[in-house]
Design a protein around this motif. Sequence first.
Motif: not given
Length: 304
Positions: A45-48, A63-75, A237-240, A274-282
């Motif tokens: 739980i992080l502050p934006p 960009i945040l609207q496109e990805f539905g990212v909003g509010g007072k916290q990121l999860t 660190g994120n997908n957006h 074209q490699m597979t990617l593993v991201g900790f917070h994706l």
Amino acid sequence: MFLSRRSFMQSGTSFLMAAGLPKTSIANVSLGSSTLSTVSDGSLILPPGFIFEPMPQDELNPILQEFGVGGKQLTPECNLALYRDGTNTVLFDVGSGPDFMPTAGKIVESLDALGLAPEDITHVLFTHAHPDHIWGLLDEFDEPLFYDASYMMGRAEWDYWWNPETVNSIGEARVAFAVGAKRRMEAIENMVELFDDGQEVLSGIAAVSTPGHTPGHMAFEIRQGNAAAIVVGDAIGNNHVAFRKPNWPSGSDQDQDTAIATRKMLFDRLTSAQMTLVGFHLPNGGMGYAVRDGGAYRFVSEAG
């Protein structure tokens, strides 16, 4: 010991699962005869502003609207990579443990869902030593939770957190990061193996220097025959915003300019091969692909 840790952990896990903990996010891909999976440590739980504060706000909002990212916290999810080749069972990072956030520290339950216990882990490879990646190192007795594992960390990362001056130079907001990392590193001081950029740390697993998020952050390229994947930790660190605007600074990175150069290098490497990617917070277990999207990139989840 009369009551094995496996028995203790399994009985405790059954109780916790019955209590309604979040379902684990798991993704899998085959690399030759080996398997690369992700196991969930829960979420943060992080502050934006922790991520978005240094970015141009007028360009950020669409960009945040496109990805539905909003509010007072990121999860954001916390997804640990797990590699199994029939001989080794390798865990990349160890999660948050119980002392960072109540929504994280779920790795034991997630491993149990795969029929694994802490003693089944043969190697732990650290991407870096931020709390959500290393604070899960110790059990409730302040002993290494993965007590049969060999521990491996990049030399530059170890040296940074081990340096007694780091706690004074890291900035007030991250002092607890430095203190917590050092305490856990002290527990494995006599058993850790250090490595450098480009080194094959285990058969088929090579270290890739990806500094910026932390000074010695490491990614890992896993290659079996023609199949390959990169475990990137927090270097992406994120997908957006990280995909749409990899040249923007992120507040989560300790050296923002170096982190930008690292992201660009990784995206070029991932997309060209074209490699597979593993991201900790994706999202969706953290596994997928980076594809070019005009002058930017897009994350395509392995989970669909």
